[in-house]
Motif scaffolding. Structure first.
Motif, mmCIF file in Angstrom:
data_model
loop_
_atom_site.group_PDB
_atom_site.id
_atom_site.type_symbol
_atom_site.label_atom_id
_atom_site.label_comp_id
_atom_site.label_asym_id
_atom_site.label_seq_id
_atom_site.Cartn_x
_atom_site.Cartn_y
_atom_site.Cartn_z
ATOM 1 N N ASP A 144 27.727 29.296 49.258
ATOM 2 C CA ASP A 144 28.233 30.600 48.806
ATOM 3 C C ASP A 144 29.725 30.507 48.495
ATOM 4 O OD1 ASP A 144 28.697 33.252 48.362
ATOM 5 O OD2 ASP A 144 27.721 33.979 50.172
ATOM 6 N N GLU A 145 30.473 29.959 49.429
ATOM 7 C CA GLU A 145 31.930 29.845 49.237
ATOM 8 C C GLU A 145 32.263 28.926 48.069
ATOM 9 O OE1 GLU A 145 33.988 28.735 52.742
ATOM 10 O OE2 GLU A 145 33.237 30.430 53.900
ATOM 11 N N ALA A 146 31.533 27.827 47.971
ATOM 12 C CA ALA A 146 31.823 26.866 46.898
ATOM 13 C C ALA A 146 31.587 27.498 45.522
ATOM 14 C CB ALA A 146 30.951 25.622 47.061
ATOM 15 N N VAL A 147 30.530 28.277 45.404
ATOM 16 C CA VAL A 147 30.236 28.922 44.115
ATOM 17 C C VAL A 147 31.304 29.960 43.802
ATOM 18 C CG1 VAL A 147 28.599 30.450 42.958
ATOM 19 C CG2 VAL A 147 27.769 28.476 44.200
ATOM 20 N N GLN A 148 31.675 30.746 44.778
ATOM 21 C CA GLN A 148 32.729 31.750 44.555
ATOM 22 C C GLN A 148 34.026 31.074 44.088
ATOM 23 O OE1 GLN A 148 33.560 34.816 47.384
ATOM 24 N NE2 GLN A 148 31.461 34.884 48.129
ATOM 25 N N ASP A 149 34.401 30.030 44.824
ATOM 26 C CA ASP A 149 35.644 29.336 44.477
ATOM 27 C C ASP A 149 35.582 28.750 43.067
ATOM 28 O OD1 ASP A 149 36.552 29.989 46.935
ATOM 29 O OD2 ASP A 149 36.376 27.991 47.811
ATOM 30 N N ALA A 150 34.417 28.218 42.705
ATOM 31 C CA ALA A 150 34.283 27.612 41.375
ATOM 32 C C ALA A 150 34.436 28.672 40.283
ATOM 33 C CB ALA A 150 32.926 26.915 41.250
ATOM 34 N N PHE A 151 33.841 29.844 40.480
ATOM 35 C CA PHE A 151 33.971 30.898 39.465
ATOM 36 C C PHE A 151 35.415 31.398 39.377
ATOM 37 C CE2 PHE A 151 29.256 31.575 39.587
ATOM 38 C CZ PHE A 151 29.051 31.483 38.217
ATOM 39 N N ILE A 152 36.076 31.502 40.516
ATOM 40 C CA ILE A 152 37.476 31.955 40.511
ATOM 41 C C ILE A 152 38.344 30.929 39.773
ATOM 42 C CG2 ILE A 152 39.472 32.494 41.986
ATOM 43 C CD1 ILE A 152 37.324 34.535 42.364
ATOM 44 N N LYS A 153 38.104 29.665 40.079
ATOM 45 C CA LYS A 153 38.895 28.603 39.451
ATOM 46 C C LYS A 153 38.664 28.581 37.938
ATOM 47 C CE LYS A 153 40.255 23.949 40.746
ATOM 48 N NZ LYS A 153 39.935 22.803 41.588
ATOM 49 N N ALA A 154 37.413 28.737 37.549
ATOM 50 C CA ALA A 154 37.106 28.735 36.111
ATOM 51 C C ALA A 154 37.796 29.903 35.414
ATOM 52 C CB ALA A 154 35.593 28.812 35.915
ATOM 53 N N TYR A 155 37.839 31.053 36.058
ATOM 54 C CA TYR A 155 38.502 32.214 35.446
ATOM 55 C C TYR A 155 40.003 31.966 35.310
ATOM 56 C CZ TYR A 155 40.055 37.065 34.895
ATOM 57 O OH TYR A 155 40.642 38.220 34.446
ATOM 58 N N MET A 156 40.578 31.383 36.352
ATOM 59 C CA MET A 156 42.026 31.152 36.323
ATOM 60 C C MET A 156 42.412 30.123 35.260
ATOM 61 S SD MET A 156 42.760 31.129 40.383
ATOM 62 C CE MET A 156 44.417 30.506 40.250
ATOM 63 N N HIS A 157 41.491 29.168 35.007
ATOM 64 C CA HIS A 157 41.822 28.104 34.061
ATOM 65 C C HIS A 157 41.032 28.234 32.759
ATOM 66 C CE1 HIS A 157 43.057 26.463 37.987
ATOM 67 N NE2 HIS A 157 44.042 25.954 37.290
ATOM 68 N N ILE A 158 40.622 29.426 32.456
ATOM 69 C CA ILE A 158 39.812 29.611 31.243
ATOM 70 C C ILE A 158 40.628 29.229 29.993
ATOM 71 C CG2 ILE A 158 40.418 32.028 30.763
ATOM 72 C CD1 ILE A 158 36.821 31.067 30.764
ATOM 73 N N GLY A 159 41.933 29.247 30.130
ATOM 74 C CA GLY A 159 42.787 28.860 29.003
ATOM 75 C C GLY A 159 42.641 27.393 28.630
ATOM 76 N N THR A 160 42.212 26.574 29.571
ATOM 77 C CA THR A 160 42.073 25.138 29.293
ATOM 78 C C THR A 160 40.656 24.790 28.815
ATOM 79 O OG1 THR A 160 41.409 24.644 31.563
ATOM 80 C CG2 THR A 160 43.765 24.566 31.079
ATOM 81 N N PHE A 161 39.765 25.778 28.760
ATOM 82 C CA PHE A 161 38.382 25.513 28.337
ATOM 83 C C PHE A 161 38.352 25.264 26.826
ATOM 84 C CE2 PHE A 161 34.506 27.634 26.602
ATOM 85 C CZ PHE A 161 33.627 26.611 26.912
ATOM 86 N N ARG A 162 37.681 24.164 26.454
ATOM 87 C CA ARG A 162 37.548 23.830 25.026
ATOM 88 C C ARG A 162 36.167 24.257 24.553
ATOM 89 N NH1 ARG A 162 37.602 18.155 24.357
ATOM 90 N NH2 ARG A 162 36.941 18.007 26.508
ATOM 91 N N GLU A 163 36.136 24.919 23.427
ATOM 92 C CA GLU A 163 34.862 25.476 22.957
ATOM 93 C C GLU A 163 33.901 24.398 22.466
ATOM 94 O OE1 GLU A 163 37.788 26.847 22.048
ATOM 95 O OE2 GLU A 163 37.647 28.614 23.322
#
Lengths: 223, 193
Positions: free
Chosen positions: A64-83
């Motif tokens: 549960d914690e790992a999934v939450q952390d992963a979604f938070i991290k992805a949101y914070m670094h969405i600027g580095t996501f390449r389409e």
């Protein structure tokens, strides 16, 4: 509604659009709109994420914690996501790295802590485990629990890479190419790990009496 | 078909080959004419399907829809906390720094120490000056001259004559009568001799 909106798009394109929208909202300071859009991605990939994390960590609370952390991290670094990469591949990589970090931290902790409290069956009980109040009979639940535990134990006996590849390939249903992108391993390496994982699991689950032989063979195979 | 399958398995397919068939979908011609290998392939496929469904069921049992909804809410709440700018709580020093009114006076602590030191120095100097300017006081009177010079040391017999002499010298006139009717100590001493 524009013509482009009416055209059916693939899940990958839809994810890319969502990511672009979130970035734009964040740049404009419209955080509520960005979060609302991101909620779509969370809802789409949440179940998949908990399945991976649960089989990787073997503990519901940790998963549960790992999934939450992963979604938070992805949101914070969405600027580095390449389409050009699918969002789920990028996100799964974040999730797996998070799970690996947790496993390392757990091993460090276990060096210093007393062994966990086990129940009569020798299984560590997680207080956050959900126990449904209606459904299968207690006997069915016990049998299912036993099967699950055997399966989880067998999967846990796999070496780390084999376990990761097996979960992504077989349980999550990813192709070798996708697993390669998620894990950073070569496609051929992914296939080798998958073959070895299946062979070892068959040895552990189908013929437990020859476990020692299979384990010995697997040790040679892991070299 | 692999050479190893031909040499070691009498032409039957290995588990690795069967797994590759399931994963890749490339079906060798041997499977069409060998019931044993096609049976093994079916059994392996069933086993893998069961394994997958078992694994998914275990995860879904641990994470029912209610728990997923709760998790989603927690994720969005954490994101909301991230986006909110952190609030700065005013430190009490700001309250103390409010402008003073005209009636309020404040003395710098350094001046208090300086004034105390100056007062001490002035007191010492003033005392010395006063002592030099003040006229000499008369010396305290000397010891009474009529006091007997010899004192009886403790433990020695009392000189009775001196005792009578002192008594007579200091007794008031009103008590003379009582003195005359009272036998004197010296008379007792002379009678004993």
């Amino acid at each position: 509604m524009t013509e482009q909106d009416q055209t059916p798009v693939s899940a990958r394109e839809a994810d890319a659009r969502v990511a672009i929208d979130i970035r734009a909202f964040q740049a404009e300071g419209r955080h509520d709109a960005a979060r609302e859009r991101y909620g779509e991605l969370v809802a789409r990939y949440q179940r998949r994420a908990v399945r991976i994390a649960y089989h990787y960590l073997r503990n519901a609370a940790d998963a549960d914690e790992a999934v939450q952390d992963a979604f938070i991290k992805a949101y914070m670094h969405i600027g580095t996501f390449r389409e050009d990469l699918p969002f789920e591949v990028w996100f799964t990589r974040i999730l797996i790295n998070g799970c690996l970090d947790r496993i390392k931290a757990r091993r460090r902790r276990e060096r210093w802590l007393a062994p966990p409290m086990l129940d009569a069956a020798g299984v560590e009980r997680d207080p956050a485990e959900y126990v449904p109040s209606r459904g299968p009979s207690p006997e069915d639940l016990v049998l299912a629990d036993e099967r699950h535990n055997r399966l989880m134990d067998a999967v846990a006996e796999l070496p780390e890479r084999q376990r990761m590849v097996f979960m992504l390939s077989h349980i999550d249903g990813r192709t070798s190419r996708e697993v390669s992108a998620m894990t950073g391993l070569n496609e051929s390496t992914v296939r080798v790990h998958l073959f070895r994982a299946i062979r070892r699991l068959r040895g552990l689950l189908v013929a437990p009496t020859v476990k020692g032989t299979v384990a010995g063979r697997s040790k040679r195979a892991n070299r | 078909m692999r050479i190893a399958d031909v040499l070691f398995r009498q032409g039957h397919l290995s588990d690795e080959t069967l797994t590759a068939v399931l994963l890749d979908g490339d079906r060798p011609a041997h499977l069409n004419r060998c019931d044993r290998c096609s049976g093994r392939l079916r059994e392996l496929g069933r086993w893998l399907d069961d394994l997958r469904s078992e694994a998914l069921a275990a995860a879904d049992e641990a994470f029912p829809p209610e728990r997923l909804a709760l998790q989603q809410a927690q994720i969005l709440r954490r994101l909301e906390q991230l986006d909110e700018p952190s609030r700065v709580i005013a430190f009490p020093a700001h309250v103390a720094a409010a402008p003073r009114t005209d009636t309020e006076r404040r003395v710098a602590p350094a001046w208090v120490g300086v004034a105390a030191a100056a007062g001490l120095v002035m007191g010492l100097i003033g005392g010395q000056v006063w002592a030099t300017l003040e006229p000499q006081r008369p010396a305290p009177p000397a010891v009474q001259a009529d006091q007997p010079e010899t004192m009886t040391p403790p433990g020695q017999p009392v000189n009775a004559e001196l005792l009578d002499y002192d008594f007579e010298r200091h007794v008031p006139d009103a008590l003379v009568f009582f003195d005359e009717i009272t036998p004197a100590l010296t008379q007792g001493q002379y009678a004993a001799r």
